[in-house]
Design an enzyme around this catalytic site. Sequence first.
Site: not given
Ligand SMILES: Cc1cc2nc3c(=O)[nH]c(=O)nc-3n(C[C@H](O)[C@H](O)[C@H](O)COP(=O)(O)OP(=O)(O)OC[C@H]3O[C@@H](n4cnc5c(N)ncnc54)[C@H](O)[C@@H]3O)c2cc1C
Length: 507
Positions: A302, A305, A333, A368, A386, A409
């Site tokens: 993750e 990602w 849209w 997420n 979006w 997005w």
């Molecule tokens: C529509 C949408 C918008 C989002 N906008 C952002 C945003 O502005 N900033 C952001 O950091 N994340 C974003 N995310 C990705 C993800 O939702 C968050 O990183 C995550 O929810 C953060 O919570 P956590 O630190 O507990 O995640 P954990 O599950 O603990 O993951 C650890 C770290 O991995 C990274 N990560 C995890 N999932 C993703 C992902 N899908 N894409 C990119 N990095 C990821 C983050 O840095 C996160 O802190 C978005 C996802 C969606 C669907």
Amino acid sequence: MDPNRLAVRMFSDTGNIRKSALPASAPPIIVWFREDLRLSDNPALHAAVRQERPIVCLYIHMNGENAGRPLGGASQWWLDKSLKAFSRDIEQLGGQLTVQAGDGSACLDRVIDETGADTVYWNRRYAAAERDADAEIKAHLKDRGIDAESFNARLLVEPWVLKTGSGGFYKVFTPFWKALRACYEAPAALPRPKSLTGPAPETLRIDDLGLHPEKPDWSTGFDAIWSPGETGALNRLNAFLDGPVEAYPEERDHPGKEDGTSGLSPHLRFGEIGPAQIWRTVTSAMEAGRISEDGGWKFLSEIVWREFSYVLLYYRPDLAEANYNSDFDHMPWRTDEPALKAWQTGQTGYPIVDAGMRQLWETGWMHNRVRMIVASFLTKHLLLNWQNGEAWFWDTLVDADPASNPASWQWTAGSGADAAPYFRVFNPITQGQKFDADGAYVRRWCPEIAGLPDKHLHSPWTADEQTLSRAGITLGEDYPCPLVDHKSARERALEAYETLKSQRTNA
Ligand SMILES: Cc1cc2nc3c(=O)[nH]c(=O)nc-3n(C[C@H](O)[C@H](O)[C@H](O)COP(=O)(O)OP(=O)(O)OC[C@H]3O[C@@H](n4cnc5c(N)ncnc54)[C@H](O)[C@@H]3O)c2cc1C
């Protein structure tokens, strides 16, 4: 400035005045902090400390043409607390965080003139406006005879490093993840400096930046959850590795589980912790058998990602403004202000969507799984571009990230690289039933429907009058009726997608 004045007066947080112990003749190095508000494992800071010269710790609140995308309100809240924590950490080592605001070059010029610094170090940024600004500033400094060097503190692997077999950049996540995992080894940890001494130029107070919201202060729910700053970041990582990481592969999709994910995203956003620190800590814990490989690797994937999003941003600098897949330029849209408002305020009548949007407003963060559901709802059920959602998230998320936000997005909308196919329309009822089966999440954020039995919690309109009245609900009064009908909204989205396909065929 006369270098002899480098035996400058320095003010500690207690107001005592001390003399610098360093030779008066050594010109200071400015470390310009931006999205790297940490003392440990900070390459620019470490490079400066190794030179055993006076150090000026500088933060510039940039505005003007080359300042990049202005931060949203929730990110400003975080930055305010993060800068304060960082400033306290620096003061404990005998230094000062010098705060300036304005044009980057002009602020640097001022601090150079005041301190006699001959070198500026910083860690790199990757959004187009920031890269352009940094290149311009570097050229300006070189013209002045000032040495300027930059480092990588923000990514495991910078976007230009990993290439596909044909020499292009990765557009699909899985091969990118495999390539990175196969070649990446975290560099040795860079220690936190033992002391930070140097000139203390004139500085603004962090409060002068006006980052904390006032009139109204909507941030009251944030304090209870977040501890911005390096200590808060390290505590979160350790707490996560002390247990929750084991269940992460299964629990990360369940928004009702409070510690199902790490909550590290805003800390990563502001560089209070770096991904290399996380990689090193997690792989060491796996090697020592302290955490399982399943949990550890899933978590690291993750983290990657985020890296992948930075690759996309680097090669598509307009990621937040334009469809990655230009077929979507023809998407029909809709414009519907009341529907957008209902989505923003958590009043769509779909409980899992409303719970997510309210969690976002109250805490500056959303789980997420729910981010995907609300994004799908906006772009497919409501057929709204979006970019409306990206902009709202940018303003309301404490972790709003220039790469991850637009990339995610576009991924959900179907217009992005390696995107979820447009025809996959998340069903907000079954998603709720599957991932919030006991209703803990919806009951927390939509308390007005908490009394509904699980069976109807994710679709209140399916409950009969008696059940609704037992739960104390009049639909349309206590909680909204659904804004759109799921089935017909889904069909409308698929029809819109068909028009895209036919445009492509005719082209
Ligand atoms: C529509 C949408 C918008 C989002 N906008 C952002 C945003 O502005 N900033 C952001 O950091 N994340 C974003 N995310 C990705 C993800 O939702 C968050 O990183 C995550 O929810 C953060 O919570 P956590 O630190 O507990 O995640 P954990 O599950 O603990 O993951 C650890 C770290 O991995 C990274 N990560 C995890 N999932 C993703 C992902 N899908 N894409 C990119 N990095 C990821 C983050 O840095 C996160 O802190 C978005 C996802 C969606 C669907």
